[in-house]
Scaffold this motif. Sequence first.
Motif, short mmCIF file in Angstrom:
data_model
loop_
_atom_site.label_atom_id
_atom_site.label_comp_id
_atom_site.label_asym_id
_atom_site.label_seq_id
_atom_site.Cartn_x
_atom_site.Cartn_y
_atom_site.Cartn_z
N PHE A 30 86.34 48.17 28.15
CA PHE A 30 84.93 47.80 28.14
C PHE A 30 83.98 48.99 28.15
CE2 PHE A 30 87.07 44.24 30.33
CZ PHE A 30 86.78 43.26 29.41
N GLY A 31 84.47 50.16 28.43
CA GLY A 31 83.60 51.33 28.54
C GLY A 31 83.04 51.74 27.20
N ARG A 32 81.86 52.29 27.24
CA ARG A 32 81.23 52.78 26.02
C ARG A 32 80.95 54.27 26.20
NH1 ARG A 32 76.21 49.29 24.45
NH2 ARG A 32 75.57 49.97 26.49
N THR A 33 81.04 55.01 25.12
CA THR A 33 80.77 56.43 25.20
C THR A 33 79.26 56.65 25.31
OG1 THR A 33 80.60 56.68 22.81
CG2 THR A 33 82.79 56.96 23.80
N LYS A 34 78.90 57.85 25.69
CA LYS A 34 77.48 58.19 25.84
C LYS A 34 76.75 58.03 24.51
CE LYS A 34 74.60 61.81 27.80
NZ LYS A 34 74.61 63.13 28.43
N GLY A 35 77.39 58.42 23.44
CA GLY A 35 76.78 58.31 22.11
C GLY A 35 76.49 56.88 21.72
N THR A 36 77.42 55.98 21.98
CA THR A 36 77.18 54.58 21.62
C THR A 36 76.11 53.95 22.49
OG1 THR A 36 79.01 53.85 23.02
CG2 THR A 36 79.51 54.22 20.70
N ARG A 37 76.04 54.36 23.76
CA ARG A 37 74.98 53.84 24.63
C ARG A 37 73.61 54.31 24.14
NH1 ARG A 37 78.41 55.36 28.95
NH2 ARG A 37 77.10 57.17 29.29
N LYS A 38 73.51 55.58 23.77
CA LYS A 38 72.23 56.11 23.28
C LYS A 38 71.83 55.45 21.96
CE LYS A 38 71.69 60.54 25.36
NZ LYS A 38 70.66 61.53 25.12
N LYS A 39 72.80 55.22 21.10
CA LYS A 39 72.51 54.58 19.82
C LYS A 39 72.01 53.15 20.03
CE LYS A 39 74.54 53.32 15.42
NZ LYS A 39 75.76 53.25 14.61
N ALA A 40 72.66 52.41 20.93
CA ALA A 40 72.25 51.04 21.21
C ALA A 40 70.85 51.02 21.82
CB ALA A 40 73.24 50.38 22.14
N GLU A 41 70.56 51.95 22.71
CA GLU A 41 69.22 52.02 23.32
C GLU A 41 68.17 52.35 22.27
OE1 GLU A 41 66.04 52.00 25.80
OE2 GLU A 41 68.04 51.21 26.17
N ALA A 42 68.48 53.26 21.36
CA ALA A 42 67.53 53.62 20.30
C ALA A 42 67.27 52.43 19.38
CB ALA A 42 68.06 54.81 19.51
N GLU A 43 68.32 51.70 19.03
CA GLU A 43 68.16 50.52 18.18
C GLU A 43 67.31 49.46 18.88
OE1 GLU A 43 72.14 49.38 17.34
OE2 GLU A 43 72.38 50.85 15.73
N ARG A 44 67.53 49.26 20.20
CA ARG A 44 66.76 48.28 20.94
C ARG A 44 65.29 48.69 20.99
NH1 ARG A 44 64.09 47.73 25.05
NH2 ARG A 44 64.57 49.79 25.84
N ALA A 45 65.04 49.97 21.23
CA ALA A 45 63.66 50.45 21.30
C ALA A 45 62.96 50.31 19.95
CB ALA A 45 63.64 51.90 21.76
N LYS A 46 63.68 50.60 18.87
CA LYS A 46 63.09 50.48 17.53
C LYS A 46 62.75 49.03 17.23
CE LYS A 46 63.92 51.24 12.67
NZ LYS A 46 64.93 51.41 11.64
N ALA A 47 63.66 48.11 17.57
CA ALA A 47 63.41 46.70 17.33
C ALA A 47 62.21 46.22 18.14
CB ALA A 47 64.65 45.87 17.69
N GLU A 48 62.09 46.70 19.37
CA GLU A 48 60.96 46.32 20.22
C GLU A 48 59.64 46.83 19.64
OE1 GLU A 48 59.52 47.27 24.73
OE2 GLU A 48 61.65 46.85 24.41
N ARG A 49 59.65 48.07 19.15
CA ARG A 49 58.43 48.64 18.53
C ARG A 49 58.03 47.84 17.29
NH1 ARG A 49 61.06 53.46 19.20
NH2 ARG A 49 61.49 53.55 16.97
N GLU A 50 59.01 47.52 16.46
CA GLU A 50 58.72 46.76 15.25
C GLU A 50 58.18 45.38 15.57
OE1 GLU A 50 62.31 46.77 13.00
OE2 GLU A 50 62.06 48.84 12.33
#
Length: 64
Positions: A30-50
């Motif tokens: 179930f663990g996610r790497t730091k890179g995948t967590r950052k990517k998911a957070e960036a995608e969420r933030a972009k979707a929220e901005r849009e």
Amino acid sequence: MSEIINLRQAKKRRARAEKEAQAAANRTKFGRTKGTRKKAEAERAKAERELSGKKLDAEKLERD
């Protein structure tokens, strides 16, 4: 002659080892790497901005 062991302590030691093995398996499963967590957070933030950019303002609707 064999060594005398405390059964209660042996059971606890075995239980701790089993829990640690389960935790290690869960970390890999179930663990996610730091890179995948950052990517998911960036995608969420972009979707929220849009989405917030597409919302209609109540004041703007009242003026029209």
